[in-house]
Motif scaffolding. Structure first.
Motif, PDB file in Angstrom:
ATOM      1  N   GLN A   1     -38.888  -4.945  83.261  1.00  0.00           N
ATOM      2  CA  GLN A   1     -39.293  -5.978  84.234  1.00  0.00           C
ATOM      3  C   GLN A   1     -40.042  -5.468  85.506  1.00  0.00           C
ATOM      4  OE1 GLN A   1     -38.759  -9.401  84.008  1.00  0.00           O
ATOM      5  NE2 GLN A   1     -38.012  -8.572  81.959  1.00  0.00           N
ATOM      6  N   SER A   2     -39.977  -4.030  85.666  1.00  0.00           N
ATOM      7  CA  SER A   2     -40.655  -3.389  86.789  1.00  0.00           C
ATOM      8  C   SER A   2     -41.331  -2.159  86.185  1.00  0.00           C
ATOM      9  CB  SER A   2     -39.632  -2.824  88.001  1.00  0.00           C
ATOM     10  OG  SER A   2     -38.762  -2.207  87.421  1.00  0.00           O
ATOM     11  N   PRO A   3     -42.125  -1.504  86.829  1.00  0.00           N
ATOM     12  CA  PRO A   3     -42.987  -0.066  86.137  1.00  0.00           C
ATOM     13  C   PRO A   3     -41.903   0.847  85.714  1.00  0.00           C
ATOM     14  CG  PRO A   3     -44.164  -0.996  88.160  1.00  0.00           C
ATOM     15  CD  PRO A   3     -42.873  -1.879  87.968  1.00  0.00           C
TER      16      PRO A   3
ATOM     17  N   VAL B   1     -49.518  -0.799  85.882  1.00  0.00           N
ATOM     18  CA  VAL B   1     -48.880  -0.497  84.525  1.00  0.00           C
ATOM     19  C   VAL B   1     -47.459  -0.434  84.678  1.00  0.00           C
ATOM     20  CG1 VAL B   1     -48.918   1.296  82.794  1.00  0.00           C
ATOM     21  CG2 VAL B   1     -51.143   1.126  84.181  1.00  0.00           C
ATOM     22  N   VAL B   2     -46.806  -1.258  83.869  1.00  0.00           N
ATOM     23  CA  VAL B   2     -45.419  -1.400  83.646  1.00  0.00           C
ATOM     24  C   VAL B   2     -44.924  -0.750  82.645  1.00  0.00           C
ATOM     25  CG1 VAL B   2     -45.433  -3.524  84.914  1.00  0.00           C
ATOM     26  CG2 VAL B   2     -45.465  -3.710  82.394  1.00  0.00           C
ATOM     27  N   ALA B   3     -45.770  -0.436  81.564  1.00  0.00           N
ATOM     28  CA  ALA B   3     -45.234   0.427  80.469  1.00  0.00           C
ATOM     29  C   ALA B   3     -46.136   1.053  79.688  1.00  0.00           C
ATOM     30  CB  ALA B   3     -44.249  -0.368  79.465  1.00  0.00           C
ATOM     31  N   THR B   4     -45.800   1.948  78.864  1.00  0.00           N
ATOM     32  CA  THR B   4     -46.811   2.547  77.974  1.00  0.00           C
ATOM     33  C   THR B   4     -46.141   2.692  76.694  1.00  0.00           C
ATOM     34  OG1 THR B   4     -48.133   3.747  79.820  1.00  0.00           O
ATOM     35  CG2 THR B   4     -48.354   4.593  77.645  1.00  0.00           C
ATOM     36  N   TYR B   5     -46.667   2.551  75.407  1.00  0.00           N
ATOM     37  CA  TYR B   5     -46.367   2.548  74.396  1.00  0.00           C
ATOM     38  C   TYR B   5     -47.189   3.478  73.285  1.00  0.00           C
ATOM     39  CZ  TYR B   5     -43.199  -1.309  75.248  1.00  0.00           C
ATOM     40  OH  TYR B   5     -42.393  -2.337  75.963  1.00  0.00           O
ATOM     41  N   GLU B   6     -46.841   4.087  72.211  1.00  0.00           N
ATOM     42  CA  GLU B   6     -47.295   4.860  71.343  1.00  0.00           C
ATOM     43  C   GLU B   6     -47.388   4.195  69.871  1.00  0.00           C
ATOM     44  OE1 GLU B   6     -46.754   8.926  71.333  1.00  0.00           O
ATOM     45  OE2 GLU B   6     -47.821   9.331  73.293  1.00  0.00           O
ATOM     46  N   SER B   7     -48.138   4.285  69.079  1.00  0.00           N
ATOM     47  CA  SER B   7     -47.972   3.830  67.713  1.00  0.00           C
ATOM     48  C   SER B   7     -48.788   4.683  67.029  1.00  0.00           C
ATOM     49  CB  SER B   7     -48.475   2.372  67.449  1.00  0.00           C
ATOM     50  OG  SER B   7     -49.928   2.289  67.623  1.00  0.00           O
TER      51      SER B   7
ATOM     52  N   VAL C   1     -50.295  -3.944  81.315  1.00  0.00           N
ATOM     53  CA  VAL C   1     -50.779  -3.801  82.846  1.00  0.00           C
ATOM     54  C   VAL C   1     -50.332  -5.463  83.382  1.00  0.00           C
ATOM     55  CG1 VAL C   1     -52.509  -3.969  84.620  1.00  0.00           C
ATOM     56  CG2 VAL C   1     -52.614  -2.455  82.446  1.00  0.00           C
ATOM     57  N   ASP C   2     -49.598  -5.378  84.291  1.00  0.00           N
ATOM     58  CA  ASP C   2     -48.952  -6.676  84.991  1.00  0.00           C
ATOM     59  C   ASP C   2     -50.248  -7.355  85.474  1.00  0.00           C
ATOM     60  OD1 ASP C   2     -46.912  -8.868  86.162  1.00  0.00           O
ATOM     61  OD2 ASP C   2     -48.141  -7.908  87.923  1.00  0.00           O
ATOM     62  N   ARG C   3     -50.319  -8.695  85.469  1.00  0.00           N
ATOM     63  CA  ARG C   3     -51.689  -9.418  85.774  1.00  0.00           C
ATOM     64  C   ARG C   3     -51.399 -10.301  86.896  1.00  0.00           C
ATOM     65  NH1 ARG C   3     -53.639 -14.288  83.137  1.00  0.00           N
ATOM     66  NH2 ARG C   3     -52.580 -15.107  81.300  1.00  0.00           N
TER      67      ARG C   3
END
Length: 591
Positions: free
Chosen positions: A444-446, A360-366, A352-354
Motif C-alpha cells: 500500500q505504501s512504497p 515507485v511503490v514496488a519493484t518486481y523481477e521476472s 508507479v503510483d499515479r
C-alpha cells in the motif's frame, strides 16, 4: 489448433479506379515477368515500395456493409516507400522497415444517409517527410539518427563519434517535414496546440471535433499534422511539456486513462547515470507532472508501457543499450547500439503510483524476455493473500532480440532470398507469444525492504496461436479483458499471413486468413449499444498481393467474418499503427 476463417471476397476483382493523384512522384514501370516469384504465392513486395500519394480525397467503392456506428475517421501512420533516386543517379535505400519513409493515411467514414444506402468512405494520404526526401535526393545520403540504417562499414570511429555531435542538416532542423516521425498517431493529445506550441486547457470540455493530429516515435520529438490534409504543420518536444523531460528516448505507445484522457509515458535520459522519468499530462489542464524518477535501471529500448486504474508499470525488459549508451553516440542507430541479449539478467518491473504521489511503490523481477507491445493490465484481489492487490499484465514476449533484425527489408519481401531463412519453423526464434504475468501482493505504501519481489508467469500462448500489433476493445483498457486481436505470422508468408482473435479465458484462437492477402493492425471499434466485450468490428488495411491493391477490411469482431470493405485502386504501405475516432469523440485512445 483453433478455428480458421478462410476469407471469401464479397465481390469479384474490381477494375482499376481513375485516380486524382497530387504530386509528381510516380512508381517505376516493372514487368511482372522480370521479378522473382514470391514465396508460397504470397506476394507482398508492393506493401514495402509505396511512392504513391492521394492528397486529394477520393471516394472508395464500398461492398458489403460497414456499420453506421463506425462513422468517424481512421488515421494510420507508418512507412511508405524506402528507396529514392538521388541527383547523382544512384538509388538510396533505407535498409530497415522502421526507417521507411513515413506516410499518413486518412479514411473518413460517413454513415448511411438512409436505410437503403451504405456507409461511404473517403480516402487521402500524404508523405510527411518531403524535406527529408529532398535532402537525400540532393546529397545522396541521410545523416539523421535512425532505427537501424546500415552505415558505411569503412567509416572510421572518429567520423562516427563526430557525427553524433553534428545535428541534422540545418535546413531540416526546424522544418515540420524534416524528421522521419511516424510509428503511432494520436488525436487531440493534451499539452499541445495543433501547431505544437504547449497549450494549457482551461478545464472546459473540448468540442467534439478533431483539432490536432500528432505523429510519434520512440524519440521525444512530436510532429503535428493537419487532421484533414495531413500536411505537417509543426514540431514539439517533451521538454515543451516539462523542462525536466530532457532525455532522448520515450515510448511511442503512450497510455491514456480511458475515463479522464490523461496521458502517461516515460522519458529516458541516457547519460552517465541513466534516468527514467515517468510522467503524466492532464487532459483537463494540459499540465505535466513527473510521477517518479528511476535511476536504478539500465537504459533500454522500451517501445511501450502498462497502465492500470491506479498505477503505471514501467517494465524494463532485455533490450539494454551497450556501453552505458555510448554506442548510441557513434552508431547513430538503435539496433547497433543494443547489447546482446543476456538470458541471465532478469526483467524488472517498476510499479508507479499515479494518483497519490507515492512514486515507485514496488519493484518486481521476472524471467528475461524482449517485448515491443504490451496489451493490457489491471488490478484484482490477490487469490493467495486476502486484502492485498495483484497486478495482471499481458504483453507479446520474445525469447531474445532476433525479431528486431528480422525487420530489415531484405528479410521481409516475398521475392527476397534472405527472407526464406525466416519462413515456416525457421522463423520461430523471431515469433512472439502472448504472455500473462502476475505481480502479487502490491504494498500500500512504497516498499522500503531490500527483498526482491517476483513477477510470476501465469501462461504463455503458443507462438502459432499468438499475434503482434495487439489490440482490444478500448472500453476494457485497465480492466480485465477476455479477447485480444493481432496480426499473425504462422509461416505462410515472409511477413504476415492473417489476423487472430484470441480468447484469453479458454485459450482458443480464431483466425482470419486469405491466400496472398497481408493484413495490418486490426483496430477495434465497439458497438455503442453492445453488451459483450467482442460486440464490434475490426478495421484493418489489407494488401491483396495478387491484385497489387489494398482495401479497408471490416470484420465482425465476434466471428472474424467479413462484413464489408472499401477498396482502393493502389497499394497502401504496411504501416505500423493507427487510431479510430468516432464522429462524436473528442480524442483517440493513446496506445
Amino acid at each position: 489448433m483453433g478455428q480458421v476463417i478462410h476469407a471469401e471476397p464479397l465481390i469479384e476483382e474490381m477494375p482499376l479506379f481513375q485516380d486524382s493523384i497530387s504530386g509528381n512522384r510516380e512508381s517505376p514501370s516493372v514487368s511482372k515477368d522480370t521479378l522473382p516469384k514470391p514465396y508460397n504465392d504470397w506476394p507482398n513486395d508492393l506493401g514495402f515500395e509505396i511512392i504513391h500519394e492521394q492528397r486529394v480525397p477520393v471516394e472508395l467503392k464500398v461492398t458489403g456493409s460497414i456499420p453506421a456506428y463506425v462513422a468517424g475517421t481512421l488515421f494510420r501512420t507508418g512507412p511508405g516507400g524506402h528507396s529514392i533516386e538521388t541527383k547523382q543517379g544512384k538509388i538510396w535505400t533505407a535498409s530497415h522497415w522502421f526507417d521507411g519513409f513515413t506516410q499518413v493515411h486518412r479514411f473518413h467514414i460517413l454513415p448511411p444517409q438512409d436505410t437503403k444506402s451504405v456507409s461511404r468512405v473517403l480516402y487521402n494520404s500524404r508523405s510527411s517527410i518531403d524535406s527529408v526526401l529532398e535532402s537525400i535526393r540532393q546529397s545522396g545520403s541521410l545523416k539523421n539518427f535512425t532505427f537501424g540504417q546500415k552505415r558505411d562499414p569503412c567509416q572510421s570511429l572518429f567520423r562516427k563519434v563526430m557525427a553524433f555531435f553534428v545535428p541534422a542538416p540545418n535546413d531540416l532542423l526546424n522544418k515540420p517535414d524534416g524528421h522521419n516521425v511516424g510509428v503511432t498517431v494520436s488525436v487531440n493529445m493534451p499539452g499541445f496546440t495543433p501547431q505544437g506550441v504547449p497549450g494549457k486547457a482551461k478545464g472546459e470540455a473540448p468540442a467534439p471535433t478533431i483539432t490536432s493530429l500528432i505523429n510519434k516515435t520512440d524519440a521525444t520529438l512530436y510532429q503535428m499534422l493537419d487532421p484533414e490534409t495531413l500536411e505537417p504543420v509543426g514540431l514539439a518536444k517533451q521538454t515543451d511539456l516539462h523542462p525536466e523531460l530532457k532525455g532522448q528516448m520515450s515510448a511511442t505507445h503512450a497510455k491514456s486513462d480511458p475515463i479522464t484522457g490523461d496521458i502517461y509515458n516515460y522519458n529516458l535520459e541516457v547519460a552517465r547515470q541513466h534516468t527514467y522519468r515517468v510522467f503524466t499530462v492532464s487532459a483537463s489542464t494540459g499540465r505535466t507532472e513527473i510521477l517518479a524518477t528511476i535511476t536504478s535501471a539500465q537504459g533500454a529500448y522500451l517501445h511501450s508501457l502498462l497502465l492500470t486504474e491506479n498505477y503505471v508499470i514501467l517494465c524494463v525488459w532485455n533490450s539494454y543499450y551497450a556501453l552505458g549508451g555510448l554506442k548510441l553516440v557513434y552508431e547513430r542507430n538503435i539496433i547497433d547500439a543494443l547489447a546482446e541479449f543476456d538470458p541471465s539478467r532478469p526483467t524488472r518491473w517498476f510499479v508507479v503510483d499515479r494518483k497519490h504521489g507515492k512514486g515507485v511503490v514496488a519493484t518486481y523481477e521476472s524471467d528475461p524476455f524482449f517485448c515491443f507491445h504490451t496489451i493490457n493490465a489491471w488490478e484484482e484481489q490477490s487469490p493467495t493473500e486476502p486484502g492485498t492487490t495483484d497486478i495482471i499484465a499481458d504483453l507479446v514476449a520474445y525469447d531474445d532480440l532476433s525479431i528486431i533484425k528480422r525487420f530489415y527489408y531484405e528479410n521481409l519481401k516475398s521475392t527476397s532470398t534472405s527472407a526464406l531463412g525466416f519462413v515456416g519453423s525457421k522463423g520461430d526464434s523471431t515469433r512472439g507469444s502472448f504472455r500473462r504475468f502476475r505481480l502479487p501482493s502490491l504494498p500500500q505504501s512504497p516498499d522500503t525492504t531490500t527483498e526482491t519481489r517476483k513477477a510470476m508467469s501465469v501462461f504463455t500462448v503458443p507462438k502459432y496461436q499468438s499475434g503482434e500489433l495487439p489490440t482490444l476493445n478500448p472500453n476494457f483498457v485497465t480492466k480485465r479483458n477476455r479477447y485480444v486481436y493481432g496480426v499473425t505470422d504462422r509461416g505462410s508468408s515472409t511477413f504476415v499471413d492473417g489476423l487472430v482473435k484470441y480468447d484469453l479465458d479458454i485459450q482458443e484462437p480464431i483466425f482470419w486468413e486469405q491466400q496472398g492477402h497481408s493484413a495490418g493492425e486490426a483496430i477495434f471499434v465497439a458497438n455503442p449499444t453492445g453488451q459483450d466485450e467482442d460486440d464490434g468490428v475490426l478495421l484493418s488495411v489489407v494488401l491483396d498481393g495478387h491484385a497489387g491493391k489494398s482495401y479497408l477490411l471490416c470484420l465482425d469482431a465476434r466471428t472474424m467474418r467479413e462484413v464489408g470493405r472499401a477498396s482502393l485502386a493502389h497499394a497502401v504501405g504496411f504501416g505500423f499503427h493507427g487510431t479510430h475516432v468516432t464522429e462524436n469523440a473528442v480524442r483517440g485512445l493513446q496506445i
